[in-house]
Design a protein around this motif. Structure first.
Motif, PDB file in Angstrom:
ATOM      1  N   THR A 121     -25.549  11.970   0.371  1.00 21.28           N
ATOM      2  CA  THR A 121     -25.349  13.415   0.354  1.00 21.28           C
ATOM      3  C   THR A 121     -26.703  14.097   0.451  1.00 21.28           C
ATOM      4  N   THR A 128     -26.376  24.640   1.180  1.00 29.80           N
ATOM      5  CA  THR A 128     -25.467  23.811   1.971  1.00 29.80           C
ATOM      6  C   THR A 128     -25.647  22.343   1.582  1.00 29.80           C
ATOM      7  N   ILE A 130     -24.375  18.227   2.764  1.00 34.89           N
ATOM      8  CA  ILE A 130     -23.786  17.432   3.844  1.00 34.89           C
ATOM      9  C   ILE A 130     -23.532  16.032   3.311  1.00 34.89           C
ATOM     10  N   ALA A 155     -19.731  13.236   9.294  1.00 32.15           N
ATOM     11  CA  ALA A 155     -20.255  13.953   8.131  1.00 32.15           C
ATOM     12  C   ALA A 155     -19.325  15.104   7.770  1.00 32.15           C
ATOM     13  N   PHE A 157     -19.364  18.794   6.040  1.00 32.34           N
ATOM     14  CA  PHE A 157     -20.305  19.891   5.787  1.00 32.34           C
ATOM     15  C   PHE A 157     -19.691  20.882   4.799  1.00 32.34           C
ATOM     16  N   VAL A 169     -23.543  23.382  13.877  1.00 34.57           N
ATOM     17  CA  VAL A 169     -23.631  21.931  14.070  1.00 34.57           C
ATOM     18  C   VAL A 169     -23.591  21.665  15.563  1.00 34.57           C
TER      19      VAL A 169
END
Length: 320
Positions: A121, A128, A130, A155, A157, A169
């Motif tokens: 992570t 933010t 991810i 991933a 988000f 992205v």
């Protein structure tokens, strides 16, 4: 400037110079430092901006007066003072000359990757986060934290929404723009999948501008350009995090690739199985001794183990 702010600025300057010759370990430490606090990221951005301003500045030529003063500084007291002043000026000139060239030798982007079976992570300074699955490669930017490039893998988000600076992205030539969202993106060699759990995203905002809401799933075949939409339970978005994998007509070869990437196993399909489509939701534990026989039972395949490899093939035809 408070003492702690001064220390952060000094650290930012140090990193700005050090990264020119940074090794992989140095970049890892730098990423931890810049993500540890918004103040760190802000200080580094400021140093980078000031550095670019210095690079574009023009400095005056030495005047006859300054040359005369330097030549006249012969007594010890004044010589010491002038040496100190000269050293500071020389250091400033050295920074002005070398920092732009050092900056040019490294990009502001950096890469984070996970091995097969590994998870990670990443927390960005803007709030933010991810979640990266196994076998994933992600490119981020020190200067612009509101963009991520998914080069391979998968991933989820969790984006802190900022209407003034939307999060984007990029994957291949495709842009997915956040509109206040939790969403999952998977990149395969010729396919991209986007699933939305919360909020909404916009697929290719400068082209089709398709809006995806919670429960929407979009699949793009990049070889043909074909886009298909489907529905799913929002709770199943990013199901790899809980071991709940959902497939909708994907080939068994793609199922095997997904399992190998997520859990680091070595599952091989015989050619007679690889193209067969598979639809269903399967719960996997990450334990190959349990998961592979479970999959074989679901699809009615023969299972053979060869060392660390699991080999699935079509059921043998009935004997005549």
């Amino acid at each position: 400037m408070r003492a702690d702010q001064g220390m952060i600025v000094e650290q930012a300057i140090g990193w700005h110079i050090r990264l020119a010759e940074a090794r992989e370990d140095d970049w890892a430490v730098f990423i931890e430092w810049i993500e540890a606090s918004p103040a760190n990221a802000a200080a580094y951005d400021t140093i980078a901006i000031q550095d670019r301003a210095i690079a574009n500045a023009r400095f005056p030529e030495p005047t006859a007066m300054s040359i005369a003063i330097s030549a006249a500084a012969n007594d010890n007291g004044r010589k010491h003072w002038l040496w100190a002043a000269g050293a500071s000026a020389a250091a400033a000139a050295l920074v002005a000359v070398t920092l732009p060239s050092l900056l040019a030798r490294h990009a502001s982007s950096y890469e984070i990757a996970t091995a097969r079976g590994e998870r990670r992570t990443v927390a960005l300074a803007d709030g933010t986060s991810i979640e990266m699955s196994g076998g994933t490669r992600l490119r981020l930017d020190h200067v612009n934290m509101r963009i991520a490039v998914l080069e391979q893998g998968e991933a989820t988000f969790h984006v802190r929404h900022d209407s003034a600076r939307p999060f984007a992205v990029m994957s291949g030539k495709i842009e997915i723009r956040d509109l206040g969202t939790v969403f999952n993106v998977m990149r395969l060699p010729n396919r991209l999948t986007v699933e939305v759990a919360e909020g909404s995203v916009m697929y290719r905002p400068d082209a089709e501008a398709m809006m995806l809401a919670p429960g929407d799933a979009l699949n793009v075949n990049e070889a043909s350009g074909h886009v298909t939409m489907s529905k799913m339970a929002p709770a199943l978005v990013g199901g790899w995090r809980s071991g709940r994998l959902s497939f909708n007509g994907q080939s068994l070869d793609e199922v095997a690739v997904t399992l190998n990437r997520l859990y680091g196993i070595n599952l091989i399909l015989a050619s007679d199985l690889s193209a067969r489509p598979f639809t269903g939701m399967v719960r996997f534990s990450g334990d190959a001794d349990r998961d592979v026989p479970h999959l074989a039972s679901l699809i009615g395949a023969n299972l053979r183990r060869d060392g660390e490899r699991w080999i699935l093939s079509d059921s043998e035809p009935a004997s005549r």
